[in-house]
Design an enzyme around this catalytic site. Structure first.
Site, PDB file in Angstrom:
ATOM      1  N   ASN A 121      23.337  11.623   7.288  1.00 22.75           N
ATOM      2  CA  ASN A 121      22.025  11.758   6.651  1.00 22.75           C
ATOM      3  C   ASN A 121      21.031  10.956   7.489  1.00 22.75           C
ATOM      4  O   ASN A 121      21.009   9.734   7.416  1.00 22.75           O
ATOM      5  CB  ASN A 121      22.114  11.218   5.214  1.00 22.75           C
ATOM      6  CG  ASN A 121      20.758  11.172   4.532  1.00 22.75           C
ATOM      7  OD1 ASN A 121      19.775  11.696   5.057  1.00 22.75           O
ATOM      8  ND2 ASN A 121      20.697  10.548   3.376  1.00 22.75           N
ATOM      9  N   LYS A 164      17.921  10.805   7.231  1.00 24.62           N
ATOM     10  CA  LYS A 164      16.753  10.350   6.451  1.00 24.62           C
ATOM     11  C   LYS A 164      15.468  10.663   7.232  1.00 24.62           C
ATOM     12  O   LYS A 164      15.429  11.652   7.960  1.00 24.62           O
ATOM     13  CB  LYS A 164      16.901   8.878   6.088  1.00 24.62           C
ATOM     14  CG  LYS A 164      18.253   8.617   5.422  1.00 24.62           C
ATOM     15  CD  LYS A 164      18.376   7.293   4.742  1.00 24.62           C
ATOM     16  CE  LYS A 164      19.762   7.178   4.130  1.00 24.62           C
ATOM     17  NZ  LYS A 164      19.962   5.956   3.350  1.00 24.62           N
ATOM     18  N   SER A 198      26.629   2.293   3.560  1.00 28.80           N
ATOM     19  CA  SER A 198      26.986   1.369   4.646  1.00 28.80           C
ATOM     20  C   SER A 198      28.372   1.643   5.227  1.00 28.80           C
ATOM     21  O   SER A 198      29.062   0.734   5.664  1.00 28.80           O
ATOM     22  CB  SER A 198      26.872  -0.090   4.179  1.00 28.80           C
ATOM     23  OG  SER A 198      25.535  -0.386   3.799  1.00 28.80           O
ATOM     24  N   GLY A 235      22.218   1.363   2.774  1.00 30.89           N
ATOM     25  CA  GLY A 235      21.279   0.712   3.685  1.00 30.89           C
ATOM     26  C   GLY A 235      21.256  -0.807   3.572  1.00 30.89           C
ATOM     27  O   GLY A 235      20.377  -1.469   4.125  1.00 30.89           O
ATOM     28  N   GLU A 293      17.710   7.996  -3.015  1.00 33.86           N
ATOM     29  CA  GLU A 293      16.308   7.759  -2.609  1.00 33.86           C
ATOM     30  C   GLU A 293      15.391   8.822  -3.208  1.00 33.86           C
ATOM     31  O   GLU A 293      14.235   8.546  -3.525  1.00 33.86           O
ATOM     32  CB  GLU A 293      16.217   7.720  -1.075  1.00 33.86           C
ATOM     33  CG  GLU A 293      16.789   6.408  -0.527  1.00 33.86           C
ATOM     34  CD  GLU A 293      17.415   6.498   0.845  1.00 33.86           C
ATOM     35  OE1 GLU A 293      17.133   7.453   1.590  1.00 33.86           O
ATOM     36  OE2 GLU A 293      18.217   5.600   1.177  1.00 33.86           O
ATOM     37  N   HIS A 313      20.095  12.723  -3.659  1.00 35.94           N
ATOM     38  CA  HIS A 313      20.297  11.421  -3.021  1.00 35.94           C
ATOM     39  C   HIS A 313      19.544  10.353  -3.827  1.00 35.94           C
ATOM     40  O   HIS A 313      18.472  10.619  -4.372  1.00 35.94           O
ATOM     41  CB  HIS A 313      19.782  11.471  -1.576  1.00 35.94           C
ATOM     42  CG  HIS A 313      20.140  10.235  -0.814  1.00 35.94           C
ATOM     43  ND1 HIS A 313      19.403   9.083  -0.907  1.00 35.94           N
ATOM     44  CD2 HIS A 313      21.177   9.969   0.017  1.00 35.94           C
ATOM     45  CE1 HIS A 313      19.978   8.150  -0.148  1.00 35.94           C
ATOM     46  NE2 HIS A 313      21.052   8.671   0.423  1.00 35.94           N
TER      47      HIS A 313
HETATM   48  P1  PGA Z   1      23.708   4.102   4.781  1.00 35.48           P
HETATM   49  O1  PGA Z   1      23.144   5.348   3.942  1.00 35.48           O
HETATM   50  O2  PGA Z   1      24.962   4.577   5.465  1.00 35.48           O
HETATM   51  O3  PGA Z   1      22.615   3.739   5.720  1.00 35.48           O
HETATM   52  O4  PGA Z   1      24.012   3.019   3.789  1.00 35.48           O
HETATM   53  C1  PGA Z   1      24.011   6.211   3.262  1.00 35.48           C
HETATM   54  C2  PGA Z   1      23.206   7.274   2.569  1.00 35.48           C
HETATM   55  O5  PGA Z   1      22.111   6.976   2.071  1.00 35.48           O
HETATM   56  O6  PGA Z   1      23.622   8.437   2.483  1.00 35.48           O
END
Ligand code: PGA
Length: 255
Positions: free
Chosen positions: A13, A15, A216, A176, A100, A98
């Protein structure tokens, strides 16, 4: 638990990262690193670069997904993109719900359901995200919450539809933040999700659904997370922007 009943899927992803030129460079670096993968590989660049990404990955083992999808086919929905538009570009997957999008764009379990339905009806594979906040984990409601999110997201889905569904368990506190769920925590919730799927569709269908962990996940912790019986893949944010790290995660899923 027999993991051979389902596909390992590693999805990146991206983003809101990478211009068109940067997208092209990242894909160029990634393609040779991913070519030997023994799992499905998906990249989800921003909407504006999906068409170019689909063209550039044509004939490779890397598929392209969107980070969002609208539930209507067309109309007055400023800023949104429909399933048909994505299909037309060569997109095969759509991330839905997601955290977010839930947090910043008022996505609810109900709209997640509508968006996932639109994706699957069009023939895309929906990667449906569920997961608890830190507060919810501390209150001890993780399993109940994730069960609820999963059930509502799947409202109206048939057993056949489930062939086009991936569930991504993404604890919000791990996204994140560099703070990963332990492999045992990830397994516990992924197993609970599979139990809900079994209740809804029977064990055989549930055993065929890919359940990813996200939050993460990186080159160092992927192997341990993916070794768990109910963790079938990963939805990767930050590390998917670094070709070598993403490739290491793909390798960890390819055993
Ligand atoms: P991240 O994001 O690996 O940066 O923690 C995962 C995600 O939001 O799908």
């Amino acid at each position: 638990m027999d993991k051979s009943k389902r596909k390992a899927v590693i999805a990146g992803n991206w983003k809101m990262n990478k211009t068109a030129a940067e997208t092209s460079v990242l894909i160029e670096e990634l393609l040779p690193l991913a070519s030997g993968a023994n799992c499905d590989v998906v990249i989800c660049p921003p909407m504006v670069n999906l068409g170019a990404a689909a063209q550039q990955t044509l004939g490779s083992n890397v598929a392209v997904g969107s980070q969002n999808i609208h539930f209507e086919q067309s109309g007055a929905y400023t800023g949104e993109v429909s399933a048909d538009m994505l299909l037309d570009l060569g997109v095969k997957y759509a991330i839905v719900g997601h955290s977010e999008r839930r947090q910043y764009f008022a996505e609810t379990d109900e709209t997640v359901n509508l968006r996932a339905k639109a994706a699957v009806a069009a023939g895309l594979t929906a990667i449906i995200c569920v997961g608890e906040s830190l507060e919810q984990r501390e209150q001890g409601v993780t399993e109940e919450l994730v069960r609820l999110q999963t059930k509502v997201a799947l409202g109206g889905f048939t057993a056949a539809d489930m062939q086009k569904v991936i569930i991504a368990y993404e604890p919000v506190w791990a996204i994140g933040t560099g703070r990963t769920a332990t492999a045992d925590q990830a397994e516990e919730v992924c197993a609970a999700i599979r139990k809900v799927l079994a209740e809804l569709y029977g064990q055989q269908v549930a055993d065929g659904v890919t359940i990813q962990y996200g939050g993460s996940m990186n080159a160092a912790n992927a192997a341990e997370l993916l070794s768990k019986p109910n963790v079938d893949g990963g939805l990767i944010g930050g590390a998917s922007l670094k070709p070598a790290d993403f490739a290491a995660i793909i390798n960890a899923a390819s055993v």
